[in-house]
Design a protein around this motif. Structure first.
Motif, PDB file in Angstrom:
ATOM      1  N   CYS A 208       0.873  -1.173   0.000  1.00  0.00           N
ATOM      2  CA  CYS A 208       0.000   0.000   0.000  1.00  0.00           C
ATOM      3  C   CYS A 208       0.909   1.222   0.000  1.00  0.00           C
ATOM      4  CB  CYS A 208      -0.896   0.011   1.238  1.00  0.00           C
ATOM      5  SG  CYS A 208      -1.940   1.468   1.371  1.00  0.00           S
ATOM      6  N   THR A 209       0.657   2.145  -0.910  1.00  0.00           N
ATOM      7  CA  THR A 209       1.525   3.320  -1.007  1.00  0.00           C
ATOM      8  C   THR A 209       0.871   4.576  -0.459  1.00  0.00           C
ATOM      9  OG1 THR A 209       0.703   3.676  -3.266  1.00  0.00           O
ATOM     10  CG2 THR A 209       2.740   2.409  -3.025  1.00  0.00           C
ATOM     11  N   ASP A 210      -0.337   4.440   0.080  1.00  0.00           N
ATOM     12  CA  ASP A 210      -1.069   5.588   0.624  1.00  0.00           C
ATOM     13  C   ASP A 210      -0.669   5.783   2.088  1.00  0.00           C
ATOM     14  OD1 ASP A 210      -2.864   7.465   1.544  1.00  0.00           O
ATOM     15  OD2 ASP A 210      -4.548   6.663   0.400  1.00  0.00           O
ATOM     16  N   GLU A 211       0.258   6.705   2.332  1.00  0.00           N
ATOM     17  CA  GLU A 211       0.759   6.914   3.694  1.00  0.00           C
ATOM     18  C   GLU A 211      -0.328   7.417   4.632  1.00  0.00           C
ATOM     19  OE1 GLU A 211       4.197   9.366   3.604  1.00  0.00           O
ATOM     20  OE2 GLU A 211       5.383   7.980   2.367  1.00  0.00           O
ATOM     21  N   LYS A 212      -1.252   8.226   4.129  1.00  0.00           N
ATOM     22  CA  LYS A 212      -2.346   8.725   4.974  1.00  0.00           C
ATOM     23  C   LYS A 212      -3.229   7.582   5.454  1.00  0.00           C
ATOM     24  CE  LYS A 212      -2.602  13.347   2.915  1.00  0.00           C
ATOM     25  NZ  LYS A 212      -3.462  14.313   2.174  1.00  0.00           N
ATOM     26  N   MET A 213      -3.470   6.614   4.568  1.00  0.00           N
ATOM     27  CA  MET A 213      -4.285   5.467   4.955  1.00  0.00           C
ATOM     28  C   MET A 213      -3.555   4.614   5.997  1.00  0.00           C
ATOM     29  SD  MET A 213      -5.882   2.398   2.655  1.00  0.00           S
ATOM     30  CE  MET A 213      -7.216   3.465   2.122  1.00  0.00           C
ATOM     31  N   LEU A 214      -2.274   4.371   5.770  1.00  0.00           N
ATOM     32  CA  LEU A 214      -1.500   3.583   6.729  1.00  0.00           C
ATOM     33  C   LEU A 214      -1.493   4.255   8.103  1.00  0.00           C
ATOM     34  CD1 LEU A 214       1.542   2.523   4.511  1.00  0.00           C
ATOM     35  CD2 LEU A 214      -0.246   1.031   5.400  1.00  0.00           C
ATOM     36  N   ALA A 215      -1.448   5.585   8.110  1.00  0.00           N
ATOM     37  CA  ALA A 215      -1.420   6.320   9.372  1.00  0.00           C
ATOM     38  C   ALA A 215      -2.732   6.182  10.136  1.00  0.00           C
ATOM     39  CB  ALA A 215      -1.118   7.791   9.120  1.00  0.00           C
ATOM     40  N   ARG A 216      -3.838   5.935   9.416  1.00  0.00           N
ATOM     41  CA  ARG A 216      -5.136   5.821  10.079  1.00  0.00           C
ATOM     42  C   ARG A 216      -5.381   4.433  10.652  1.00  0.00           C
ATOM     43  NH1 ARG A 216      -6.900   8.991   5.647  1.00  0.00           N
ATOM     44  NH2 ARG A 216      -7.523   7.122   4.527  1.00  0.00           N
TER      45      ARG A 216
END
Length: 323
Positions: A208-216
């Motif tokens: 997964c390359t979506d850092e905002k999603m990983l942060a959530r």
């Protein structure tokens, strides 16, 4: 604000789907489209060709018809794997990315049906290898789940997103939304697809390359975590290591199975011993290459064939090159 945008996008998607469900008033067009669909369903290229020789039928080529879920003739050909009919429809102007009421493109249904020839024909005709933005799934996710490496290869060759993920609104994001094709191919035990995705530059850590999603997401799991949890063989762990996965990210929890213990032992060994210089060099070179089409880029390098094969992770590696 982000929630509002997500809701707007969700409503837009719903509106798109409902627009596809609206009945059409052109009864004559529906009848002509149904005739085309009937010819495609029976794989009767002769009848289909005769129909398409008439202007009225060509004008109806993109109309959806039929009971239950109305579909275009191209969608029918892709679903059934009738290649000759599909090619004939494309030659006469069939819309290559037309949607059904499920927001599925003909390419998506061809991938689902494992019709490789139809997949290639649609891609060559300009079909979007990522499918529809209104569909939660994608051709790549479907091929990875089904373990169809040949179809996955073609999708990636035509530029499909290698780290694609299920499409859900940001406000509904959870760990499931990060489960991309690499994760899926590991869980379903499709080693060929797993390696193919890595060769095409997928993220070997989180898929997964979506850092905002990983942060959530609380404690997001790496692909290494997933492979250990599901008891994937050492081949999966070795591939992740070879393609540069961070071996210090996973939370190591011992299990009872021998297979998992072998994989765990390999991971722990990698944490102790540094990666060989040759392996580090390969990773550095591959990272410097274009994200897509890595193999053609490697083939263009003016280096010996054995080194080009090593960069491609061919099985025989560099045996005999150490002297």
């Amino acid at each position: 604000m982000a929630v509002g945008q997500a809701v707007d996008m969700s409503l837009m998607d719903i509106s798109k789907i409902f627009s596809l469900l609206q009945p059409k008033e052109d009864n004559e067009g529906n009848e002509l489209s149904q005739a085309l669909n009937n010819a495609v369903s029976s794989d009767n290229v002769i009848v289909l060709s005769k129909l398409l020789s008439q202007e009225s039928y060509r004008r109806s080529i993109n109309i959806r018809s039929g009971w239950g879920v109305p579909v275009t003739p191209l969608r029918t050909a892709a679903t059934l794997g009738h290649l000759r009919c599909l090619e004939l429809l494309l030659e006469h102007g069939a819309e290559v990315d037309s949607l059904d009421v499920k927001a599925q493109t003909p390419l998506f249904t061809a991938v689902s049906g494992k019709h490789l020839n139809c997949v290639v024909a649609l891609l060559k005709a300009g079909a979007d290898p990522n499918g529809s933005q209104h569909n939660n799934c994608s051709p790549v996710l479907t091929a990875a789940r089904e373990g169809d490496a040949d179809i996955l290869q073609e999708l990636l060759r035509f530029g499909a997103e290698v780290d694609v993920r299920p499409k859900v609104p940001d406000w509904a994001s959870n760990a499931t939304a990060c489960r991309g094709p690499l994760y899926i191919s590991a869980v379903y035990g499709h080693l060929d697809c797993f390696k193919l995705l890595l060769l095409h530059g997928t993220n070997p850590n989180y898929n997964c390359t979506d850092e905002k999603m990983l942060a959530r997401i609380k404690q997001p799991k790496t692909v290494l975590d997933v492979c250990l949890h599901y008891g994937c063989g050492v081949e999966y762990i070795q591939l992740l290591i070879d393609f540069g996965a961070d071996v210090y990210l996973p939370t190591v929890i011992t299990d009872k199975t021998t297979k998992q213990n072998e994989a765990l032992a390999l991971l722990l060994k990698e944490r102790v011993f540094p990666k060989p210089l040759m392996s580090q060099t390969r990773l550095a070179i591959r990272r410097s290459l274009p994200f897509a089409n890595k193999e053609p880029a490697i083939d263009s390098l003016e280096i010996p064939l054995i080194l080009r094969n090593y960069l491609k992770h061919n099985t025989y590696e560099l045996a005999g090159c150490s002297s």
